[in-house]
Scaffold this motif. Structure first.
Motif, short mmCIF file in Angstrom:
data_model
loop_
_atom_site.label_atom_id
_atom_site.label_comp_id
_atom_site.label_asym_id
_atom_site.label_seq_id
_atom_site.Cartn_x
_atom_site.Cartn_y
_atom_site.Cartn_z
N HIS A 129 1.06 -1.16 0.14
CA HIS A 129 -0.41 0.75 0.08
C HIS A 129 0.91 1.49 0.52
O HIS A 129 1.88 1.37 1.13
N TRP A 130 0.52 2.22 -0.78
CA TRP A 130 0.91 3.53 -0.71
C TRP A 130 0.36 4.09 -0.09
O TRP A 130 0.26 5.56 -0.75
N ASP A 131 0.41 4.13 1.06
CA ASP A 131 -0.94 4.92 1.51
C ASP A 131 0.11 5.74 2.91
O ASP A 131 1.32 5.78 3.68
N ALA A 151 15.13 -2.65 -5.71
CA ALA A 151 15.66 -1.68 -7.26
C ALA A 151 15.58 -0.54 -7.80
O ALA A 151 15.83 -0.53 -8.72
N PHE A 152 14.12 0.05 -7.68
CA PHE A 152 13.97 0.91 -8.28
C PHE A 152 14.68 2.41 -8.07
O PHE A 152 14.46 3.46 -7.65
N VAL A 153 15.42 1.87 -8.75
CA VAL A 153 17.38 2.92 -8.33
C VAL A 153 17.20 3.66 -10.04
O VAL A 153 17.05 2.88 -11.11
N ILE A 158 11.53 0.69 -17.07
CA ILE A 158 11.65 1.80 -16.79
C ILE A 158 10.61 1.56 -14.94
O ILE A 158 11.07 2.25 -14.30
N ASP A 159 9.19 2.09 -15.67
CA ASP A 159 8.37 2.12 -14.38
C ASP A 159 6.86 1.99 -14.58
O ASP A 159 5.76 3.06 -15.04
N PHE A 160 6.28 0.81 -14.45
CA PHE A 160 4.75 0.42 -14.23
C PHE A 160 4.45 0.76 -16.30
O PHE A 160 3.31 1.24 -15.70
N GLN A 161 5.19 0.96 -16.93
CA GLN A 161 5.06 1.30 -18.53
C GLN A 161 3.67 0.72 -18.91
O GLN A 161 3.68 -0.92 -17.73
N GLU A 210 -1.78 3.16 -12.09
CA GLU A 210 -1.39 4.59 -12.67
C GLU A 210 -1.21 5.26 -13.97
O GLU A 210 -1.34 6.67 -14.14
N TYR A 211 -0.43 4.37 -14.99
CA TYR A 211 -0.31 4.98 -15.92
C TYR A 211 -1.63 4.14 -16.91
O TYR A 211 -0.84 4.01 -18.42
N LEU A 212 -1.89 3.83 -16.16
CA LEU A 212 -2.93 2.36 -17.26
C LEU A 212 -4.50 3.24 -17.28
O LEU A 212 -5.17 2.25 -17.45
O1 GCW Z 1 6.03 5.46 -10.10
C1 GCW Z 1 6.38 5.97 -9.67
C2 GCW Z 1 5.22 6.82 -8.61
C3 GCW Z 1 5.59 6.91 -7.54
C4 GCW Z 1 6.50 6.36 -7.15
C5 GCW Z 1 7.09 5.20 -7.55
C6 GCW Z 1 7.63 4.23 -6.63
C7 GCW Z 1 6.24 5.72 -4.40
O2 GCW Z 1 5.20 7.87 -10.19
O3 GCW Z 1 4.93 7.78 -7.14
O4 GCW Z 1 6.51 6.51 -5.49
O5 GCW Z 1 7.21 5.36 -8.97
O6 GCW Z 1 7.92 3.41 -7.75
O7 GCW Z 1 8.22 4.44 -6.12
#
Ligand code: GCW
Length: 699
Positions: A184-186, A351-353, A390-393, A419-421
């Motif tokens: 949860h991103w709460d 590993a989201f860096v 990349i990021d949940f594309q 988020e992106y969908l």
């Molecule tokens: O996808 C991005 C989001 C951020 C998120 C980040 C992550 C929690 O736009 O809102 O931050 O990834 O996964 O850390």
């Protein structure tokens, strides 16, 4: 006709009329609160199992046994139309099972692994089958622990709900991965990062002693699909959650969730020793820092003996981390793991860096930072990577870290929240995307080295394994903000339990439980869902495009955006359209991201002729006139894709219109309205992108 017969015929006729009238009444109105645990009358089918459902024996006095009894008491009469009674717990279940000769088979199937303690968290399998004892038939649902029996009960209920139960059915089921977590991103103020279904479910102000009653329903829903852990707070974490007032509240939540087999985990802020402990540093190599975390762990476990562990986002998007002190990710993770080790907890290190000073291609950064650390993480650490680099594309190739960290248990992070969908406005069934990732072959140990086998630990023989889904829940009445977003929560849990399940089958069972058992209705809804992800990819980012959403909120298109603070937050960074063509050159002649994949894939991706078209613009900068497999030019193909994506949404709308009289009006109307908005948004996507890219393509 004799009088009695006449009466009977009359009565029958009345009944028939009554049914006819009922049939013409508008369908029952619903609000989606019940999710898939919506126990409606099951189809009339022959089978002795039906008799078994009347007399139940649920032994034991544990809180989980009580949860099982409660669920059965609620579900079975509603499903079967017959009352149920609970038998006294006189004959110990073990004896019944022994008589039925079950134990041996089950041991062979791995359900009771000799020598494994009953508390072992890996011990979660269950079985369901019919047994004959003399004249009696028994329907057995059992597992090693009460919680595994609860999983079995939910599985049985699913079989009944979907009309799949038969007398000959025999189920033995073990989870594929150990940690099946919602993330949860709460935030503590009740807001949810990337949440589109209202505010946080955790009513902090009421805890304890007044938990929101819906928390028990949250736990039921999770347990019903095998989720066994929940990370309560945002990975962009506030240290405050580690203070004792919050720990007291979390203790109350843990007590609520425990009977359902759900452990609590927390996102830990790496600089908490400075923020809360007043230390001058959070350097993981400093004994005082390690001591602070050890004491914090002790405090947590004193309250929550089965606390799961910490999730950490470090040195990413402004979050603090060990690198701030010249230490490494593994130094940080191992120090936290040492604090949790005496109590049995784990560290999940993200590993989201993407520090682009390491590599200007953002897609390459995590691999370059993490692969040198493989083998340095302690035994209680899992590294959690998103499905793509990349990021949940809408679509990405699998993350090259899967397969490149053989000594480290790699946990897969999927994003259930869209988020992106299209967020909670678009109907996008995500299971096909997740399956594409899980089935992707990394080839690291030859053919068959799928991401699924890396994640479940079988490829490299890891004991720890896990899958996390960024939750799409909130306090809106229907939990997810869109009736169809519930399907993604559902499919996530089911796939974490068994990633070999098929997306279509999961849709099928979800529809039957959530909407209708009418085969024509099931087929129509299934056809909508099945292609909805591919359609979304087409109307947003076809052919390997990505990250061209509007800045910040990420809803709607903005392919021309180029004013961001960092180059890699610009749309233009990703698509690189110019008059010569479009796409990001990641070949050996470009950024060389292809070389982060094992040789057969690297070569496949590297060659314009063999690169799968779905990833074409991910790996190549391609001339507009390039001939595609269809014979069309790239630009023509791109136009086709945008149009097809939009057309699919129009098709879903039409299908839905035809279902109007088959479904309950409240949910039908809500979805109808959402589809209207989705069609409008897909139109905008198509028009904005074709207009923008056309300026280059038609120059
Ligand atoms: O996808 C991005 C989001 C951020 C998120 C980040 C992550 C929690 O736009 O809102 O931050 O990834 O996964 O850390």
């Amino acid at each position: 006709m004799r009088a009695a017969e006449k009466n009977l015929t009359g009565a029958l006729r009345k009944t028939a009329v009554a049914f006819l009238i009922l049939g013409m009444l508008p369908a029952f109105s619903e609000d989606g609160y019940e999710l898939w645990l919506r126990y409606r009358r099951m189809p009339e089918r022959e089978g002795s199992y039906r008799d078994c459902l009347k007399n139940l024996l649920v032994p034991g006095k544990s809180a989980t046994a009580e949860v099982i009894r409660k669920e059965l008491r609620m579900a079975l009469p509603a499903l079967s139309g017959a009352p149920v009674s609970f038998l006294k717990d006189q004959a110990p279940l073990d004896q019944n099972l022994a008589a039925a000769g079950c134990w041996k088979d089950l041991e062979a199937a791995g359900i009771l692994r000799p020598g494994m303690s009953r508390q072992d968290p890996g011990d979660e399998g269950f079985f369901i089958r019919m047994e004959r004892q003399g004249q009696q038939r028994i329907l057995l649902v059992a597992g090693d622990t009460d919680v595994s029996a609860l999983y079995g009960v939910f599985h049985l209920l699913r079989l009944l709900q979907t009309g799949m139960m038969t007398d000959s059915l025999s189920v033995i089921s073990l989870p594929a991965v150990r940690l099946r977590l919602l993330n949860h991103w709460d935030n503590l103020d009740g807001s949810i990062e990337r949440g589109y279904a209202g505010r946080s479910l955790w009513n902090w102000s009421g805890l304890p002693p007044d938990p929101d009653p819906r928390l028990a329903d949250y736990a039921r829903a999770c347990a019903s699909i095998g989720i066994n852990g929940t990370v309560l707070n945002n990975v962009n974490a506030s240290a405050e959650i580690l203070t004792s007032p919050y720990l007291e509240k979390i203790e109350a939540l843990a007590g609520l969730f425990r009977p359902y087999g759900i452990r609590i985990y927390l996102s830990a802020q790496f600089s908490a020793p400075m923020i809360l402990g007043g230390l001058k540093t959070s350097d993981p190599r400093e004994p005082a820092v390690a001591g602070w975390w050890a004491a914090k762990a002790e405090e947590i476990y004193n309250r929550i003996p089965d606390f799961g562990g910490f999730l950490v986002k470090a040195n990413s998007e402004g979050q603090p981390g060990p690198q701030d002190f010249g230490a490494t990710h593994s130094d940080g993770a191992n120090m936290l793991a040492a604090a949790l080790a005496p109590h049995g907890g784990v560290v999940i290190w993200r590993a989201f860096v993407y520090d682009t000073s390491i590599d200007p291609d953002r897609a390459k950064c995590a691999y370059r930072e993490f692969t040198p650390l493989d083998g340095r993480f302690g035994s209680r650490v899992l590294v959690q990577a998103k499905n793509g680099p990349i990021d949940f594309q809408p679509r990405e190739p699998f993350h090259p870290l899967f397969g490149a960290m053989p000594h480290t248990p790699m946990m897969l992070e999927l994003q259930i929240t869209q988020e992106y969908l299209g967020q909670s406005k678009h109907l996008v069934y995500l299971a096909p995307m997740w399956k594409e990732i899980l089935k992707s072959d990394t080839y690291v140990r030859g053919p068959g080295s799928t991401v699924g086998r890396i994640v479940d630990g079988s490829l490299e023989h890891h004991v720890l394994s896990g899958m996390a889904g960024v939750a799409n829940t909130g306090d809106e009445r229907d939990w997810c903000g869109h009736p169809f977003a519930q399907a993604n929560w559902y499919a996530f849990g089911r796939l974490a339990w068994d990633h070999t399940l098929h997306a279509r089958d999961l849709a099928d069972e979800w529809i039957r439980m959530t909407w209708s058992l009418d085969p024509a209705v099931v087929d129509s809804i299934k056809s909508m869902m099945s292609g909805s992800w591919e359609a979304c990819v087409n109307y947003m980012t076809p052919l390997g495009l990505c990250h061209i959403m509007q800045e910040g909120h990420h809803y709607g298109p903005d392919p021309g955006f180029n004013r961001a603070a960092r180059p890699d937050w610009n749309s233009t960074y990703y698509h690189r359209a110019d008059s010569s063509g479009i796409g990001f050159d990641r070949t050996t002649a470009g950024s060389d991201a292809v070389s982060q994949y094992a040789p057969p894939l690297r070569d496949l991706f590297n060659d314009l002729e063999t690169c799968p078209e779905k990833f074409l613009l991910w790996f190549h900068h391609v001339p507009w006139g390039h001939r595609m497999q269809s014979g069309k030019t790239l630009w023509e193909e791109m136009q086709e894709r945008y149009k097809a994506g939009f057309a699919y949404v129009s098709g879903m709308r039409n299908t839905w219109k035809r279902l109007k009289n088959e479904l309950d009006p409240e949910r039908w109307m809500e979805v109808d309205e959402k589809l209207r908005a989705q069609e409008e948004n897909a139109r905008v996507w198509r028009d904005v992108c074709l207009d923008y890219f056309g300026r280059f393509a038609e120059r």
